[in-house]
Design a protein around this motif. Sequence first.
Motif, PDB file in Angstrom:
ATOM      1  N   SER A 256      29.301 -17.325  37.554  1.00 21.75           N
ATOM      2  CA  SER A 256      30.206 -18.088  37.997  1.00 21.75           C
ATOM      3  C   SER A 256      30.108 -19.226  38.200  1.00 21.75           C
ATOM      4  CB  SER A 256      31.285 -16.747  39.105  1.00 21.75           C
ATOM      5  OG  SER A 256      32.011 -17.235  39.332  1.00 21.75           O
TER       6      SER A 256
ATOM      7  N   SER B 161      31.586 -20.864  43.944  1.00 18.85           N
ATOM      8  CA  SER B 161      31.222 -19.751  42.383  1.00 18.85           C
ATOM      9  C   SER B 161      31.548 -18.157  42.990  1.00 18.85           C
ATOM     10  CB  SER B 161      29.586 -19.808  42.593  1.00 18.85           C
ATOM     11  OG  SER B 161      29.129 -19.051  41.946  1.00 18.85           O
ATOM     12  N   PHE B 162      32.314 -17.808  42.109  1.00 18.54           N
ATOM     13  CA  PHE B 162      32.694 -15.956  42.603  1.00 18.54           C
ATOM     14  C   PHE B 162      33.438 -15.252  43.208  1.00 18.54           C
ATOM     15  CE2 PHE B 162      28.243 -14.884  40.627  1.00 18.54           C
ATOM     16  CZ  PHE B 162      29.144 -13.866  39.934  1.00 18.54           C
TER      17      PHE B 162
ATOM     18  N   SER C  99      40.378 -17.094  40.197  1.00 15.81           N
ATOM     19  CA  SER C  99      40.972 -17.341  40.436  1.00 15.81           C
ATOM     20  C   SER C  99      42.183 -17.121  40.480  1.00 15.81           C
ATOM     21  CB  SER C  99      40.885 -17.759  38.420  1.00 15.81           C
ATOM     22  OG  SER C  99      40.100 -18.034  38.268  1.00 15.81           O
TER      23      SER C  99
ATOM     24  N   ILE D 127      28.644 -19.886  46.911  1.00 17.42           N
ATOM     25  CA  ILE D 127      28.551 -18.731  46.138  1.00 17.42           C
ATOM     26  C   ILE D 127      29.284 -17.747  47.352  1.00 17.42           C
ATOM     27  CG2 ILE D 127      26.280 -18.644  46.148  1.00 17.42           C
ATOM     28  CD1 ILE D 127      26.455 -16.999  43.825  1.00 17.42           C
TER      29      ILE D 127
ATOM     30  N   THR E 258      29.861 -14.769  46.609  1.00 12.41           N
ATOM     31  CA  THR E 258      29.441 -12.261  46.265  1.00 12.41           C
ATOM     32  C   THR E 258      28.463 -12.096  47.006  1.00 12.41           C
ATOM     33  OG1 THR E 258      28.999 -10.792  44.391  1.00 12.41           O
ATOM     34  CG2 THR E 258      27.895 -13.176  44.135  1.00 12.41           C
TER      35      THR E 258
ATOM     36  N   ASP F 255      37.756 -10.975  44.961  1.00 16.45           N
ATOM     37  CA  ASP F 255      38.528 -11.068  43.678  1.00 16.45           C
ATOM     38  C   ASP F 255      39.508 -12.044  44.785  1.00 16.45           C
ATOM     39  OD1 ASP F 255      40.462 -11.022  41.922  1.00 16.45           O
ATOM     40  OD2 ASP F 255      41.568  -9.308  42.823  1.00 16.45           O
TER      41      ASP F 255
ATOM     42  N   VAL G 295      37.740 -20.587  38.000  1.00 23.32           N
ATOM     43  CA  VAL G 295      36.813 -20.148  38.112  1.00 23.32           C
ATOM     44  C   VAL G 295      36.445 -19.911  36.889  1.00 23.32           C
ATOM     45  CG1 VAL G 295      34.962 -18.813  39.723  1.00 23.32           C
ATOM     46  CG2 VAL G 295      36.676 -19.921  40.370  1.00 23.32           C
ATOM     47  N   THR G 296      35.207 -20.272  35.811  1.00 17.92           N
ATOM     48  CA  THR G 296      34.688 -19.298  34.787  1.00 17.92           C
ATOM     49  C   THR G 296      33.656 -18.165  35.060  1.00 17.92           C
ATOM     50  OG1 THR G 296      35.433 -21.716  33.877  1.00 17.92           O
ATOM     51  CG2 THR G 296      34.001 -19.601  32.563  1.00 17.92           C
ATOM     52  N   THR G 297      34.061 -17.144  35.266  1.00 17.58           N
ATOM     53  CA  THR G 297      33.041 -16.061  35.567  1.00 17.58           C
ATOM     54  C   THR G 297      32.856 -15.185  34.356  1.00 17.58           C
ATOM     55  OG1 THR G 297      34.125 -15.847  38.282  1.00 17.58           O
ATOM     56  CG2 THR G 297      32.626 -14.161  37.057  1.00 17.58           C
ATOM     57  N   GLU G 298      31.457 -15.497  33.852  1.00 12.70           N
ATOM     58  CA  GLU G 298      31.763 -14.353  32.396  1.00 12.70           C
ATOM     59  C   GLU G 298      29.748 -14.487  32.606  1.00 12.70           C
ATOM     60  OE1 GLU G 298      33.117 -17.618  29.345  1.00 12.70           O
ATOM     61  OE2 GLU G 298      30.509 -19.171  30.181  1.00 12.70           O
TER      62      GLU G 298
ATOM     63  N   THR H 196      24.412 -20.188  40.161  1.00 12.17           N
ATOM     64  CA  THR H 196      26.108 -19.124  40.024  1.00 12.17           C
ATOM     65  C   THR H 196      25.462 -18.265  39.816  1.00 12.17           C
ATOM     66  OG1 THR H 196      25.525 -20.131  37.870  1.00 12.17           O
ATOM     67  CG2 THR H 196      26.246 -21.846  39.395  1.00 12.17           C
TER      68      THR H 196
END
Length: 600
Positions: free
Chosen positions: A69, A93-94, A97, A164, A166, A182, A213-216, A285
């Motif tokens: 993330s 991170s995490f 969005s 971060i 999470t 979330d 945030v780009t989480t992938e 991340t």
Amino acid sequence: MFEHVDREIEATLHETIDPDELDRHLDAFVGLERVSGTADEWEASEYIIETLTEYGVDATLHEFEAFVSVPEDASLTVTTPKHRAVTEAITTSFGASTPPSGIHAEVVHLDDVTTDSITAMDLDGRIVFTRGLPTPEPVRLLEEANVAAVVFESVTPDQLHEMIVTPIWGTPGLGDIGTIPDLPVVEITQEDGAWLREHLADGPVKATVTTQVTTESRTLPCPVGRIDGRESDRFFLVGNHVDSWYEGVTDNATAMAATLELARIFADVQPRRGLVFGFWPGHSTGRYAGSAWYADEHWTDLRENGVAYLHLDLNGLIGADSFWYQHMVELGDEHVDAMDAASEFKRREDDESFLGSSDRPARNSDQSFWGTGLSSLLSGARLDPGTDEGGPIGGGWWWHTPEDTRDKVDVDVLVEETKLYVSLASRICCSPILPHDFAATAVDVRAALDDIDPDGERFDDARAHLDDFQTAVIEANAAIDAVDIDDSAALTAVEDLQIDLGNLLVPGLYTAGSEYHQEPALPYAPLPGLRVAEDLSQLSGRERLFAEASLRREENRLSDRLRSATERIERFQIRRARHRHRHSRCSLSCMRFRCRRGIQ
């Protein structure tokens, strides 16, 4: 400490540390923003492989899919009582969005995010403003309270620290899906935080929060080097992290440089036991995604052959002159002695930060190997945590910021740290026996039980098994000190015993769940599964019943591990006696043969 640990060869190895090589590696990493999955991280990884190969170390560039993330953008705009756009803001991170238009809500202030403070206020649908580092525990508590978003004021003047949030360690499993955060998270400066706090004191404040945030999943590189032992398949695992926030020169290019120098030195030593060097991606991340992946993929090898894990992080800090450290107690005396012998740097005894104190390992820093039974070490030179110079964790005010650049490095400090790591690797890999003293672990387990149950009203079974184990391990230590170091079979038996004890006791003391999974990155204390006993007086009804059932099962788990450890020692003692008896009979037969032949 054991007599047969080699503490002499390390002084010679210290003289082979080459500051020019450390400088060369740092220069290679400067300018690379090694966010996980990016071209810069791959370039750094390829340099590591090339350098290990140049040194004659067996090197492999692994690649794997991980869930990471990357925070992209954030803003905070106050709309009531007056309009103010906060321009200096980051997300985490995490963090979640928001929609493009953001989330608009009333802002409420919490001094500290605790269960009690949350219960005392109506936070549903509101934006919470607080101060501190964005970490998993407050984010989890606020998400459970159904807040709309959270805004953290930085703990460091003029700096925003990338974080971060999470609690999930590594790539999530199916059972972790419900605990992926979330909640939109924003961090702002102290100047903006002071303005916001002042207006909150005067009346209602409303604001809009936006986050992106780009989480992938991403394919990550994981460089690993290996030096085989000349007499044992066992190995010492040394790790750091190849990824970074921004350039991350002290976090963690300096640690990569020290690890490469360690590999260069020991490639020429041909140690009795091997070394494995891991350069983990996804530290920042992916919540230690690289080391967690390596633990999953190489679990059997780590369980059967790994002897300890040393994590290198935040090295070569300009201005640092003393060692912060953590360790599992079976290696504690050896670790402290190595610090005192390797360097004139003093030890920091009382530092406190969210990474914990100079004591047992906390749940951070790529500690992905507790389930596999590896004893853990972590140490390095630090600044004063909580000060303007030291930042929140003693890693410098520049920690997790764009200011972590080459000018923050003192190579002389990095040399002193590398001396320590050479000493630890030498003692673990070159000695006839491992330095692991599990009699100290018995004392540690007893202290943890007394901390949880100071009146001695519980855990009778566990205490009885602990008594048996403590007696047995003290006797085993005496046998280890008396072992003939020219007897390879006897040395192998000692090493096997020490590995077996680590496999039983490390997960028993440091994990609450399955040793095949990772514990979450949340507040932690030894014997975590028994800690519910500390809250029993506040429970009633079925909650109390369920807690008692959990306690019984966790005590059974600990008792069984202690019983198994005692049985393993007893088998070692029986085999040792048989081996000595056979050896004596062989020696007597040889003497009779020599006498019959008239050999003097």
